[in-house]
Every structure is written in structure tokens, then in C-alpha cells.
Design a protein around this motif. Structure first.
Motif, PDB file in Angstrom:
ATOM      1  N   UNK A  80      -1.874   9.614   1.557  1.00  0.00           N
ATOM      2  CA  UNK A  80      -1.518   9.306   0.174  1.00  0.00           C
ATOM      3  C   UNK A  80      -0.406   8.258   0.103  1.00  0.00           C
ATOM      4  N   UNK A  81       0.543   8.290   1.088  1.00  0.00           N
ATOM      5  CA  UNK A  81       1.633   7.319   1.070  1.00  0.00           C
ATOM      6  C   UNK A  81       1.099   5.903   1.232  1.00  0.00           C
ATOM      7  N   UNK A  82       0.119   5.714   2.143  1.00  0.00           N
ATOM      8  CA  UNK A  82      -0.450   4.387   2.347  1.00  0.00           C
ATOM      9  C   UNK A  82      -1.184   3.923   1.095  1.00  0.00           C
ATOM     10  N   UNK A  83      -1.906   4.832   0.453  1.00  0.00           N
ATOM     11  CA  UNK A  83      -2.627   4.469  -0.766  1.00  0.00           C
ATOM     12  C   UNK A  83      -1.655   4.065  -1.874  1.00  0.00           C
ATOM     13  N   UNK A  84      -0.550   4.776  -1.984  1.00  0.00           N
ATOM     14  CA  UNK A  84       0.443   4.455  -3.014  1.00  0.00           C
ATOM     15  C   UNK A  84       1.097   3.106  -2.730  1.00  0.00           C
ATOM     16  N   UNK A  85       1.445   2.871  -1.469  1.00  0.00           N
ATOM     17  CA  UNK A  85       2.056   1.589  -1.103  1.00  0.00           C
ATOM     18  C   UNK A  85       1.082   0.440  -1.369  1.00  0.00           C
ATOM     19  N   UNK A  86      -0.174   0.636  -1.017  1.00  0.00           N
ATOM     20  CA  UNK A  86      -1.183  -0.395  -1.254  1.00  0.00           C
ATOM     21  C   UNK A  86      -1.330  -0.673  -2.741  1.00  0.00           C
ATOM     22  N   UNK A 142       7.122   5.944  10.076  1.00  0.00           N
ATOM     23  CA  UNK A 142       8.488   5.679   9.619  1.00  0.00           C
ATOM     24  C   UNK A 142       8.553   4.388   8.818  1.00  0.00           C
ATOM     25  N   UNK A 143       7.878   3.356   9.304  1.00  0.00           N
ATOM     26  CA  UNK A 143       7.871   2.083   8.581  1.00  0.00           C
ATOM     27  C   UNK A 143       7.184   2.231   7.231  1.00  0.00           C
ATOM     28  N   UNK A 144       6.118   3.014   7.192  1.00  0.00           N
ATOM     29  CA  UNK A 144       5.405   3.247   5.934  1.00  0.00           C
ATOM     30  C   UNK A 144       6.306   3.938   4.917  1.00  0.00           C
ATOM     31  N   UNK A 145       7.010   4.993   5.356  1.00  0.00           N
ATOM     32  CA  UNK A 145       7.900   5.718   4.433  1.00  0.00           C
ATOM     33  C   UNK A 145       9.006   4.802   3.913  1.00  0.00           C
ATOM     34  N   UNK A 146       9.550   3.987   4.804  1.00  0.00           N
ATOM     35  CA  UNK A 146      10.629   3.090   4.397  1.00  0.00           C
ATOM     36  C   UNK A 146      10.119   2.044   3.402  1.00  0.00           C
TER      37      UNK A 146
END
Length: 698
Positions: free
Chosen positions: A1-7, A46-50
Motif C-alpha cells: 500500500x505504501x508503494x501505491x500511495x507514493x506512486x 526504508x527508502x520507500x517509507x522515507x
């Protein structure tokens, strides 16, 4: 979900819909690669969360987006302020600096009718101390429209040779075609292929849709004898020029009478040698002043363009392979190379000026002939990754990415076009400066602009380097800003805008384009009642906001379509995906349905059987539609069978290298075209104001 939100925050799709009710997920590694091309590291958890935390914080604290659009309202009404302004905290102060440098307070409410059209700077200061600066694009409500119903020709300029061109059609031929068709046939426009500057080399890619630069035209289109300095060459140089003219005549004859293909490299070799001679002739005071004004007006864009071509002569046409100090257009090494006495920057700057002059002359010829639209120029989707634009605007292009198309019913493997995409974030941060500069240059001498794959103003399919086209994803652009800049520059140029919107189009795109007055493209063979009977769409049901035509450069000519010869050609080249008999049966059914419709409407009174009359009936049908512009594919006027480009082929077919020909395949000159009885019989359908060829004076 984090990757989808960042995208999502960066406009990168994590799934796409190739057809209704079908949703295809995008692989995570594709999304990560595309985000990296946008300067966002999501390579590790970690990079994704940041990255996500930073993006959400920035979005929460941002007062203004980098670019804000304000559409002017018609009839002096107050403009509707966009959400970016109405959502500002109460008490936010706004300050405006116009393009001209004038300063003014900008209220959130009020008539706002004093705001001039243009791209201004807007500064906001919130009560909590936050500040932001954005580009404010104040655009007209829509682009200019053609005057009433218009008709004209569609032609690939290189294919239109005259008795004076040097082996391929040139800007002199364009001016002649516009002048003749406007006066003799009542034509309102001539639409041509992109004239963008090509990547030099042998062999040069003949496709006009993968250029080195979209910003400047290619000097291969110059009419040498029309350069003013040609008349002042004397002595040995005159003898050398005369020899080149003789070689050009031989090259022209090889194409027109000896079945040779158009050879762009051979044409340019002769023209370059002639231009080297003309470059030594001093300009008169008036032309010197005009040249300097052009150079000053084009600024850094022209300097970069000419520098790339000068360096390419020494180091080759792929800037990634140049010495490291020359790969950066702003480096000290590049600046020193520009200043070298032997530098060729001046020569390539002069070529750009000459080409601009002859483009202007062709546009003037169209206006003098009474054309209400004039020359319709074409804008390709992108540029070659090793070319001038990609070198000069490196920050604006997404590295390691290529534009293409996802898999669909017509191509299960998808497409990779080898063109680097613009970064939407960089465009927005710059107030769309690269895009504005491109449009300003193209519209400078245009009566209208056709935009290839106009859906790219909304989103593009990005394919990461090393990935198959199936493993790409869509990246979204700010379509509101892209359309606003387009409307602004088209308004300033007084130019009509045509979008090529064939194929799969995202829901809402055509409606958005229509709201801003951008005309679409409707091709007869694709216009069917797809939601009902599947039969040909009745003329009254066609949209008005379009260029209606029978075919395009990527499709069979009307004669080839009616006779089924296009199926036989694709069979010979191994391009069919089904048995020949099945393809031919389906093709005959499709043609028969259209001929039945033409007969039913009384447009084919003698019934099927006469190919030439059937082609005239097709254009009678197009005139029955409400389309604002009707385009005649110039090869149709002669019965030419051959497509100019056959998608899916490279060396199997002579794409972009065929001269205009008659029904028997014999190459035809502009002079023969103008005297063609077959052409005049077709143009009688349009009520052309012309006498038959035999009644006109010699």
C-alpha cells in the motif's frame, strides 16, 4: 500500500485498463524504476517509507502547486478561480508579477478581468508565515477555430517532387502547392508531415516522427535557389553550384523515372555542399539585420541547437558518446567549443534562419492564395534520446525511460517508440517553459498545428530501459496546464489545433479537448456504430469538431482499401496474423458495407464497380458530415496504391521514401498533379473553383 500511495502522489499508475471491465496490475519493479526516473528513491523498504513521509509532508504544507491555471471567461465575465486558489487559508496575501514585470495585488474574489493572458508569477503568503511562488497561466477559454467549413490536402512533403526540387519535396514545393490549391481549387489548408530536424548520419532515419529536435526544422527542406545569396555567387563557386544543380537533376530523375527511392542523405549531401558556398556570400544590411533579430529572438534554444549540430559533426550524433566535458550544454568545455574559431555553430544557426524564412514564405503563399487556415504543421510525440533536444534539456527528460504503448487488441506485445518522455514534475516547476518554447517555435509559421498522439497531453506509457513494453506503466501529466499553455500559444499565433486521437483513448480525454476547441481526427474506416449495429456510422452522427478524412500516412490509400490491395501487401510482407483468405473475406465485407452505405445515401449513383467514382463517393460522404475540416489525402487524388508508412515494418518496406504516384505506380510531379484530370474530377466534389486542365492557358 505504501508503494501505491507514493506512486499516486507522483502520478504513476499501479494498474491500467486496456479495455472496459479489465484491470491489469503493474509490476512493483516497474513502479520503482519509474519513480527513480522522477527522482524518488523507493528501492528499499526504508527508502520507500522515507520518500512517502517526505511526499505527504510536502503535500500537506504546500500552499500552491508549481503551476496554477486560470481560464479567462468569455464576454468579460469574472473568471472561475481554480481550487488551488480557493483552498488557500483565509487571509492569504497574493502578489502577481506579470510577464512584462508589472506588480499587482491579486484578490481571491472580484472580477479579475484586468488579468492579461500570459504566464505570470504568483506569490502567496499565508497568515502562518508560509510562502510559495507559482507560475500562473492565464489562458483563453479555447483555441482559435477554423472559419466555417474548410477543406484541404494532406501530404507528406518529401513525397511531393516538382521539376525544381532536388530529389525530394521541399519548402518551395510547399509554397507552390499552397498557392495553386488555394487559388485554383479553393483549398483552405495543406497539412504536412513533421519537418523537425533529423539526427544526422548515414543512413539518416527517414521517419519524421523520431527527430533530433522538434523545436527547429530540418534544412534538408530548403529550396537552394530561393536563398537570396544564390544570385550573387560568381566565378568558380558559380561553376561548382551549377554542377550541383546538374547532380540534383540526376537525383530527381532517378526518383521520377528510374524507380529509385527518395534518398534523404543524397539530397542533403548536395544541399549541404551548396549551402557551404552560399554561407561565404556576405549578407546585405537588411538581411544581416533580419538574421541578427532572429538569433536574438530565439536565444539560448537556438544556440544549444546549433551547438549540438556543430559538435555532432566532430563527435557523432549520439551525445552520450561525446567527451565528458561536452555532454553538459552548460559546461566550460562546451562554452569553449562554441568559441573556437573553427566552430560550426554559426553555420548551423544560419541554416535555422534560412529554414525559418522559407517556412514563413510558404505560410505567406497560403495566405495570399486565400487559404483560411494555411499550412498545418505536425508535432511528433517525442525526440531521439541522442539528439539535440535531449542534450539541451537533459533535466526535463526522464532518464532510462522510453515512451510507448501498452498491449492491446491490435498489438499483444505493446510498443516501445524509443523516445524519452518529459518529466511532468520538471515541466510544472519550470512553468512549462520547455513546452511553451516548443509550441512558440512550431506555431511561428503555422496556420494550424496537428499534435500526434494528443492523448500524451494527459498521460504517457513509460517503459523502463531493459523492460519489455508490456512491463511499463502510465505516468500522468497535468492536462489542465498542458491544455492551458496550448490554448495560450495557439491564441497568440491565431492557429487552429488538431489532435490525433485515434486508437484507444482514455475516457474523458476527447471531452476535455472538445471543451478547449481542439479538433479531433476522424477516419472513415474507423467510424462505425460500435455500440449498436457495428455498421458504418451515418454522416449526421459524426462529430463536428474534427478533421474528417478517408485515410492517413499510416493507413492504406483509399484505392488500396477499396481494391483489397493493402491486404495482399501485408500478406507478401508476412504481417498477417490470420490466414489470407480470412483477412480478405473480412476486408471485402467491410468495403461492401461502406459501398452499400454510399449507394443508400445516393452518393454512388452508378453503384459499385468504378474505383475512381467510389473514391469520389467517399469524399462526398465526408462532406455530408458536420466536420469542420475535411482533408483529402493527396495520393487519393491520383489513385496511388502505396502507403507512405507501413507500421510494423522497418527494412521490409520503403517507409517514408516513396514519391507521390498515380494509379499505375508512376511517380508524379507537382506540375503533373496540377494538370491531372483525375485530380480535378475529385475536387469537383468540393465545388472547386477551377477550369478543367485543357481549358486553362499553358
Amino acid at each position: 500500500m505504501s508503494l501505491a500511495r507514493l506512486a499516486e502522489l507522483h502520478g504513476v499508475a499501479t494498474s491500467y485498463s486496456p479495455s472496459p471491465d479489465v484491470r491489469v496490475p503493474v509490476a512493483d519493479d516497474t513502479v520503482v524504476a519509474v519513480l527513480a526516473a522522477l527522482g524518488v528513491d523507493a528501492s528499499t523498504p526504508a527508502a520507500l517509507d522515507e520518500a512517502l513521509a517526505r511526499a505527504e509532508t510536502d503535500a500537506a504544507r504546500r500552499l500552491l502547486p508549481p503551476t496554477v491555471v486560470l481560464w479567462s471567461a468569455p464576454d468579460g465575465a469574472a473568471p472561475v478561480h481554480p481550487p488551488a486558489l480557493t483552498a488557500l487559508p483565509a487571509g492569504t496575501a497574493l502578489r502577481l508579477e506579470t510577464e512584462e514585470g508589472a506588480l499587482a495585488e491579486f484578490p481571491l474574489a472580484g472580477p479579475g478581468d484586468a488579468l492579461p493572458l500570459g504566464v505570470h508569477r504568483l506569490t502567496a503568503r499565508a497568515p502562518d508565515g508560509r510562502t510559495a511562488t507559482a507560475a500562473l497561466v492565464v489562458a483563453p477559454a479555447g483555441v482559435p477555430q477554423p472559419e466555417g467549413r474548410t477543406h484541404g490536402f494532406l501530404v507528406q512533403l518529401y513525397s511531393l517532387l516538382s521539376a525544381r526540387s532536388w530529389g525530394m519535396g521541399d519548402l518551395g514545393d510547399l509554397a507552390e502547392l499552397a498557392g495553386w490549391s488555394g487559388r485554383a481549387l479553393g483549398a483552405d489548408f495543406v497539412q504536412i508531415n513533421p519537418l523537425h530536424a533529423a539526427v544526422p548520419g548515414a543512413p539518416t532515419d527517414p521517419s519524421p516522427y523520431r527527430p533530433s529536435s522538434r523545436r527547429f526544422p530540418d534544412p534538408v527542406h530548403l529550396r537552394i535557389e530561393a536563398v537570396a545569396e544564390y544570385a550573387y555567387v560568381t566565378g568558380p563557386e558559380r561553376e561548382q553550384l551549377d554542377g550541383l544543380v546538374e547532380k540534383a537533376a540526376e537525383l530527381r530523375a532517378s526518383v521520377l523515372t528510374q524507380d529509385a527511392l527518395i534518398d534523404r542523405d543524397a539530397v542533403w549531401a548536395l544541399k549541404r555542399e551548396a549551402l557551404e558556398i552560399l554561407y561565404t556570400v556576405p549578407l546585405g544590411p537588411g538581411r544581416e539585420a533580419a538574421y541578427r533579430a532572429f538569433v536574438a529572438g530565439q536565444g539560448r534554444a537556438l544556440e544549444d541547437h546549433a551547438t549540438w549540430y556543430a559538435l555532432a559533426e566532430v563527435h557523432g550524433p549520439q551525445w552520450h558518446d561525446w567527451p565528458e566535458e561536452l555532454r553538459d550544454p552548460r559546461s566550460a568545455g562546451t562554452a569553449a567549443a562554441r568559441r573556437e574559431p573553427a566552430s560550426r555553430v554559426g553555420f548551423h544557426t544560419w541554416l535555422a534562419w534560412l529554414t525559418d524564412q522559407q517556412l514563413a514564405a510558404a505560410g505567406q503563399a497560403a495566405r495570399d492564395a486565400g487559404m483560411t487556415v494555411g499550412i498545418v504543421h505536425d508535432l511528433a510525440v517525442g525526440v531521439h534520446p541522442g539528439g539535440a533536444d535531449a542534450w539541451a534539456q537533459q533535466d526535463a527528460f526522464a532518464r532510462g525511460m522510453s515512451v510507448g504503448a501498452p498491449p492491446d487488441a491490435f498489438n499483444a506485445l505493446g510498443q516501445d517508440w524509443g523516445l524519452p518522455p518529459w518529466r511532468p514534475d520538471v515541466l510544472a516547476e519550470s512553468g512549462y517553459a520547455p513546452y511553451r518554447g516548443l509550441l512558440t517555435g512550431l506555431l511561428r509559421n503555422a496556420g494550424a498545428l496537428r499534435i500526434d498522439h494528443v492523448m500524451g497531453l494527459f498521460r504517457l506509457w513509460w517503459v523502463p530501459e531493459g523492460h519489455d513494453p508490456t512491463r511499463g506503466t502510465y505516468v500522468r501529466y497535468d492536462a489542465e496546464a498542458m491544455l492551458a499553455v496550448l490554448a495560450l500559444e495557439a491564441h497568440r499565433a491565431g492557429a487552429v489545433v488538431i489532435g490525433e486521437d485515434l486508437g484507444t483513448v482514455e475516457p474523458g480525454v476527447r471531452e476535455a479537448l472538445e471543451r478547449r476547441g481542439v479538433l479531433g481526427t476522424s477516419v472513415l474506416w474507423f467510424e462505425r456504430d460500435w455500440e449498436g449495429t457495428g455498421l458504418p456510422l451515418a454522416p449526421g452522427s459524426w462529430r463536428a469538431g474534427c478533421v474528417a478524412t478517408a485515410t492517413t500516412h499510416d493507413l492504406p490509400s483509399t484505392a488500396a482499401r477499396l481494391t483489397g490491395e493493402h491486404v495482399e501487401l501485408r500478406h507478401r510482407l508476412g504481417l498477417l496474423t490470420r490466414p489470407l483468405e480470412q483477412e480478405q473475406a473480412d476486408d471485402r465485407t467491410e468495403v461492401a458495407q461502406w459501398l452499400d452505405e454510399l449507394t443508400r445515401l445516393g452518393l454512388l449513383p452508378g453503384g459499385p464497380g468504378d474505383e475512381e467514382e467510389e473514391i469520389r463517393a467517399v469524399y462526398r460522404f465526408l462532406l455530408r458530415t458536420p466536420a469542420r475540416m475535411v482533408g483529402v489525402w493527396l495520393p487519393d487524388a491520383l489513385g496511388d496504391r502505396r502507403p507512405q508508412n507501413l507500421p510494423g515494418t522497418w527494412d521490409q518496406y520503403p517507409n517514408w521514401r516513396l514519391p507521390l504516384a498515380d494509379a499505375g505506380g508512376r511517380p508524379t510531379t507537382l506540375e503533373e498533379l496540377a494538370a491531372s484530370p483525375r485530380l480535378h474530377r475529385l475536387m469537383d466534389v468540393f465545388g472547386a473553383r477551377t477550369a478543367p486542365p485543357r481549358e486553362r492557358p499553358a
